[in-house]
Design an enzyme around this catalytic site. Structure first.
Site, PDB file in Angstrom:
ATOM      1  N   HIS A 269       4.248  -4.924  -8.056  1.00  0.00           N
ATOM      2  CA  HIS A 269       2.950  -5.592  -7.862  1.00  0.00           C
ATOM      3  C   HIS A 269       1.966  -4.630  -7.178  1.00  0.00           C
ATOM      4  O   HIS A 269       0.853  -4.409  -7.651  1.00  0.00           O
ATOM      5  CB  HIS A 269       3.155  -6.853  -7.009  1.00  0.00           C
ATOM      6  CG  HIS A 269       1.901  -7.592  -6.659  1.00  0.00           C
ATOM      7  ND1 HIS A 269       1.526  -8.757  -7.294  1.00  0.00           N
ATOM      8  CD2 HIS A 269       0.925  -7.358  -5.744  1.00  0.00           C
ATOM      9  CE1 HIS A 269       0.372  -9.195  -6.798  1.00  0.00           C
ATOM     10  NE2 HIS A 269      -0.017  -8.363  -5.843  1.00  0.00           N
ATOM     11  N   GLU A 270       2.410  -4.042  -6.087  1.00  0.00           N
ATOM     12  CA  GLU A 270       1.518  -3.133  -5.352  1.00  0.00           C
ATOM     13  C   GLU A 270       1.241  -1.869  -6.171  1.00  0.00           C
ATOM     14  O   GLU A 270       0.143  -1.317  -6.108  1.00  0.00           O
ATOM     15  CB  GLU A 270       2.116  -2.770  -3.984  1.00  0.00           C
ATOM     16  CG  GLU A 270       2.371  -3.966  -3.041  1.00  0.00           C
ATOM     17  CD  GLU A 270       1.181  -4.900  -2.829  1.00  0.00           C
ATOM     18  OE1 GLU A 270       0.022  -4.448  -2.912  1.00  0.00           O
ATOM     19  OE2 GLU A 270       1.407  -6.110  -2.603  1.00  0.00           O
ATOM     20  N   GLU A 299      -6.151  -8.356  -8.737  1.00  0.00           N
ATOM     21  CA  GLU A 299      -4.937  -9.154  -8.902  1.00  0.00           C
ATOM     22  C   GLU A 299      -4.518  -9.209 -10.371  1.00  0.00           C
ATOM     23  O   GLU A 299      -3.333  -9.329 -10.677  1.00  0.00           O
ATOM     24  CB  GLU A 299      -5.168 -10.553  -8.314  1.00  0.00           C
ATOM     25  CG  GLU A 299      -3.923 -11.322  -7.954  1.00  0.00           C
ATOM     26  CD  GLU A 299      -3.104 -10.730  -6.807  1.00  0.00           C
ATOM     27  OE1 GLU A 299      -3.542  -9.750  -6.154  1.00  0.00           O
ATOM     28  OE2 GLU A 299      -2.000 -11.261  -6.560  1.00  0.00           O
TER      29      GLU A 299
HETATM   30 MG    MG Z   1      -1.978  -8.636  -4.710  1.00  0.00          MG
END
Ligand code: MG
Length: 503
Positions: A269-270, A299
């Site tokens: 995710h990061e 996001e």
């Molecule tokens: Mg995030």
């Protein structure tokens, strides 16, 4: 030779001045990253003072009359190219925000949110809402004042939404949640009635070897095309990404004693956030439009990698042997079981541990509650009860403690009211990118199987990353898709994926 992206003489002057602001931001970002990773605890006070001083210096530089005049003089000038218009938009927004908030208010805000974060930590640790309540009351009052300073047409909550996602309005967000809620409710109902439904997957409780998982995350990052000269991975209490410059981005992950997917998915995710920062056009370095466009677009990148790569069959297949090696009890799991573990849907209490389906209910709950607080429909004193009622209504679960309920997120203690919706809209937008990319290049699964991660990266760079924050969320979506933001591709994605997992 190509025409430079940022060429207008007044833009050049703006950029000259901005470079000092950029430098202060650069150092502040580095200092903030250090706070969360390596700073000895007692350094907090000094760091707080230094960061506060740097912020007021930035405010002063942004409000310098010559800079303000230059920025204002370019508003509405049509011969500027998109990149230059982006600079004008971003700089004027910055000026506008600093002009509207009086220095005394900014100071009060910083002090209140600093104290509130300390109180929130204590309150969460000791499961005592009363410790946090007076702080949250102050934050709600100050947020209402903040909205008044910014100004709005329909709702004070609009002004707060706009701060986190430029152009976002309550009416649209309301309509958006109204669209996705019935879809998710019926999908979740079908899933919980499926014979495949389980309330906990055994691998969530299975311990892993931490050293092996640390090695795994590094190996995964290399597979994803990480350049270790510009991206590093560290450990922190909550995973995050910090951009320092377009050639220096830091990400963190976490390690618990069990539930290895939580660490892998946080890392990927990061990585998605980091890639966005690293892929900006080099000419945007040191300018106000270098780095990601907005929380929602950001996001949409992190979720893209987390859900479409990290939770995919092809990814699990590629890393199955390495996953088996994470612990003796994991070794026995089949590839199919691990895939199911990465994609288990279950109504729960915690947002950060939520799956792709239930995640959005967590966001809706927070959105409805914070909007009610800001519009004075709800008092902070009644918040815990309202929180629990919403969890029962949306997810059929009820927290037994404040810590696993109303005190779970840091956001409100930081004064981040209006932030939560971007988690949902960004996730939903990621499926639009997926659909477009797959139409051109074939499925993400097939690209992973063919070791074509670079092809995925290049597509994202061309369509999203290279622009930095030249465009707003809505501008970028319309430019790239030809239509307005639409939840349909995401609904189709969830529907087909989870029909197979939960027949
Ligand atoms: Mg995030």
């Amino acid at each position: 030779m190509n025409q430079p992206l940022l060429n207008h003489p007044t833009i050049q002057k703006i950029l000259d001045h901005y470079k000092t602001i950029w430098a202060l931001n650069h150092l502040s970002h580095l200092a903030s990253w250090d706070v969360e990773t390596y700073m000895p605890e007692a350094g907090a006070t000094g760091r707080g003072v230094a960061l506060g001083k740097a912020q007021s210096l930035i405010q002063k530089l942004v409000l310098e009359p010559e800079f303000v005049n230059q920025a204002k003089s370019l508003q509405g000038i049509e011969e500027l190219n998109d990149w230059e218009q982006g600079v004008v938009r971003v700089v004027n927004r910055m000026i506008d925000q600093y002009q509207k908030l009086p220095a005394s208010f900014v100071e009060k805000w910083a002090l209140t949110t600093n104290q509130a974060q300390v109180a929130w930590r204590n309150a969460k640790q000791t499961n005592n809402f009363t410790l946090f309540r007076p702080h949250l009351e102050k934050i709600v009052d100050l947020s209402i004042q903040r909205a008044d300073y910014y100004g709005y047409t329909d709702s004070s909550y609009d002004a707060l939404l706009d701060e986190f996602e430029e152009g976002s309005r309550t009416a649209q967000v309301e309509l958006y949640f109204k669209t996705i809620r019935p879809f998710l409710t019926s999908l979740l109902q079908r899933i919980t009635k499926s014979t495949q439904f389980i309330s906990t997957h055994p691998l969530e409780q299975t311990p892993y070897l931490r050293n092996s998982l640390e090695k795994f995350n590094q190996e995964m990052l290399s597979f994803l095309g990480q350049d270790p000269r510009s991206l590093r991975l560290d450990i922190s209490a909550h995973p995050f990404t910090q951009n320092i410059s377009s050639q220096d981005v830091r990400i963190t992950t976490w390690y618990h004693s069990h539930d290895f997917a939580a660490s892998i998915l946080a890392t990927i995710h990061e990585f998605g956030h980091a890639l966005y920062e690293l892929h900006g056009s080099p000419e945007l370095e040191y300018t106000p439009i270098c780095g990601g466009a907005s929380l929602g677009i950001h996001e949409s990148q992190s979720r893209f990698w987390e859900n479409f790569v990290g939770r995919s069959q092809a990814f699990i297949h590629r890393f199955y042997p390495q996953m088996q090696a994470l612990g003796v009890d994991i070794h026995k799991s089949s590839e199919a079981e691990i895939y199911r573990y990465f994609n288990t849907v279950k109504p729960g209490l915690k947002r950060v541990e939520a799956d792709e389906v239930t995640y959005h209910f967590h966001i809706m709950i927070r959105y409805e509650l914070e909007k009610a607080l800001i519009t004075k429909q709800l008092k902070v004193a009644d918040l815990p009860e309202a929180w629990n009622a919403k969890y029962k209504e949306y997810l059929g679960v009820e927290p037994k403690t404040f810590s696993e309920g109303v005190l779970q997120d840091i956001h409100w203690s930081m004064g981040a009211i209006g932030y939560f919706p971007t988690y949902s809209t960004g996730t939903v937008l990621s499926a639009t990118w997926k659909k477009m990319l797959e139409k051109e290049l074939g499925t993400i699964d097939s690209l992973i199987e063919a070791n074509q991660i670079e092809t995925i990266q290049t597509w994202l760079k061309d369509h999203i990353h290279q622009f930095g924050s030249t465009y707003t969320f809505n501008q970028l979506v319309e430019k790239e898709t030809g239509t307005k933001f639409d939840a349909q591709p995401w609904m189709e994605y969830l529907e087909s994926k989870y029909r197979l997992l939960y027949p």
